[in-house]
Design an enzyme around this catalytic site. Structure first.
Site, PDB file in Angstrom:
ATOM      1  N   ASP A  77      25.046  31.588  -2.921  1.00 40.36           N
ATOM      2  CA  ASP A  77      23.679  32.081  -2.083  1.00 40.36           C
ATOM      3  C   ASP A  77      23.570  30.794  -1.145  1.00 40.36           C
ATOM      4  OD1 ASP A  77      21.088  33.166  -1.745  1.00 40.36           O
ATOM      5  OD2 ASP A  77      20.600  32.730  -3.769  1.00 40.36           O
ATOM      6  N   LYS A  94      18.296  44.534  -5.514  1.00 39.09           N
ATOM      7  CA  LYS A  94      17.001  44.377  -5.832  1.00 39.09           C
ATOM      8  C   LYS A  94      15.956  45.469  -5.681  1.00 39.09           C
ATOM      9  CE  LYS A  94      16.714  39.161  -5.543  1.00 39.09           C
ATOM     10  NZ  LYS A  94      16.094  38.038  -4.990  1.00 39.09           N
ATOM     11  N   ASP A 116       0.773  -1.207   0.068  1.00 37.08           N
ATOM     12  CA  ASP A 116      -0.082  -0.011  -0.065  1.00 37.08           C
ATOM     13  C   ASP A 116       0.849   1.251   0.076  1.00 37.08           C
ATOM     14  OD1 ASP A 116       0.939  -0.119   2.747  1.00 37.08           O
ATOM     15  OD2 ASP A 116      -1.018   0.044   3.563  1.00 37.08           O
ATOM     16  N   THR A 138      16.619  33.539  -9.325  1.00 36.33           N
ATOM     17  CA  THR A 138      17.534  34.568  -8.821  1.00 36.33           C
ATOM     18  C   THR A 138      19.039  34.417  -9.451  1.00 36.33           C
ATOM     19  OG1 THR A 138      15.998  35.258  -6.770  1.00 36.33           O
ATOM     20  CG2 THR A 138      18.271  35.873  -6.917  1.00 36.33           C
ATOM     21  N   HIS A 145      17.449  27.965   7.399  1.00 36.88           N
ATOM     22  CA  HIS A 145      17.100  29.136   6.520  1.00 36.88           C
ATOM     23  C   HIS A 145      16.820  30.225   7.278  1.00 36.88           C
ATOM     24  CE1 HIS A 145      14.820  31.529   3.434  1.00 36.88           C
ATOM     25  NE2 HIS A 145      13.977  31.715   4.410  1.00 36.88           N
TER      26      HIS A 145
END
Length: 286
Positions: free
Chosen positions: A210, A184, A34, A218, A124
């Site tokens: 980054d 930005k 399942d 970005t 983060h």
């Protein structure tokens, strides 16, 4: 001490175990008809400090982590410690609109209830750390990135926005390079203008750094801007490379190379954080 490697981080866990001369334990796993997950640990874990290395990015990874924690706790372990190189759901660290859950709080409380400690790499938002009733440590991959680029010919280290400037500043200064960020400016609710400072980049080699590459928009735009300003070589790096919807293809339209850490395993994960993880474990196990 025993190192457990879950599916998402088995390669990293193997490097850590080899460096620390510790036994690597892998779970026996299969799917029921399942679709539900079966997990079993056939190892002598009694009296051991156990470190479970695995991400909590996808729903499947979260289930694997929770079931593993429960299974390991059935042994008389000395401690059970989570190391989630990429800590998922951390971008939902607060309630932005009425009716939303604080996702990172929910999962952190669950993990904390089954563990002695939690660690991750460059989370983060640090708000998530406060949701844990056990010690939650945020490790940093800067050293791994610095070591990787130490002998690479680079003129500038670039942040694609001002939010990552401190990380870029730290890496650039360690490498003895100049740095800047791409500004930005929101024009309207749908349009954001990106602009590099007035710097002569003709023939220059740049590293765009980054924290996360997700959709890559970005980073791709930043690469395009730097190429238009005359950059001759563009390296792209990030701590966590998610590459949603094969976003690397649009990044490589202007960038020459992509290198990310192995917090998330992938084809560009050639910067390893194993030493950062090893140092953390050695400090706890001392």
């Amino acid at each position: 001490m025993k190192i457990i490697g879950l599916q998402s981080s088995s390669s990293l866990a193997r490097k850590v175990a080899e460096q620390l001369h510790s036994e690597l334990v892998l779970p026996e796993e299969r799917r029921f008809p399942d679709g539900e997950l079966y997990v079993r640990y056939d190892a002598d874990l009694n009296g051991e400090d156990v470190f479970i290395i695995g991400n909590t990015h996808t729903d499947a990874e979260i289930i694997e982590m929770i079931l593993s924690l429960s299974a390991v706790r059935d042994y008389q372990v000395k401690s059970v410690n989570i190391i989630a190189p990429y800590y998922g759901y951390a971008r939902q660290h607060q309630r932005y609109r009425r009716g939303e859950p604080i996702s990172s709080q929910i999962f952190t409380e669950i993990f904390a209830s089954y563990s002695t400690s939690i660690a991750t790499v460059d989370i983060h938002d640090e708000q998530t750390l406060s949701y844990s009733k056990v010690r939650f440590t945020d490790l940093h991959a800067d050293r791994s990135i610095i070591d990787f680029y130490r002998h690479v010919d680079i003129d500038y280290v670039v942040s694609p926005d001002d939010g990552g400037l401190q990380r870029v500043k730290h890496v650039a200064e360690a490498l003895g390079k100049k740095y800047f960020y791409i500004e930005k400016k929101r024009i309207d609710d749908r349009t954001v203008e990106m602009k590099a400072p007035d710097i002569d980049l003709n023939g220059k080699k740049v590293l765009i750094l980054d924290d996360i590459i997700s959709t890559g928009g970005t980073i791709a735009k930043s690469s395009s801007i730097l190429r238009q300003k005359g950059a001759s070589k563009i390296y792209v790096s990030a701590i966590h490379g998610l590459f949603v919807n094969s976003s690397e293809s649009k990044i490589l339209e202007n960038a020459d190379e992509i290198h990310v850490t192995d917090t998330v395993a992938g084809k560009f994960s050639d910067i390893s954080v194993y030493q950062v993880v090893c140092d953390y474990i050695a400090g706890k196990h001392a």
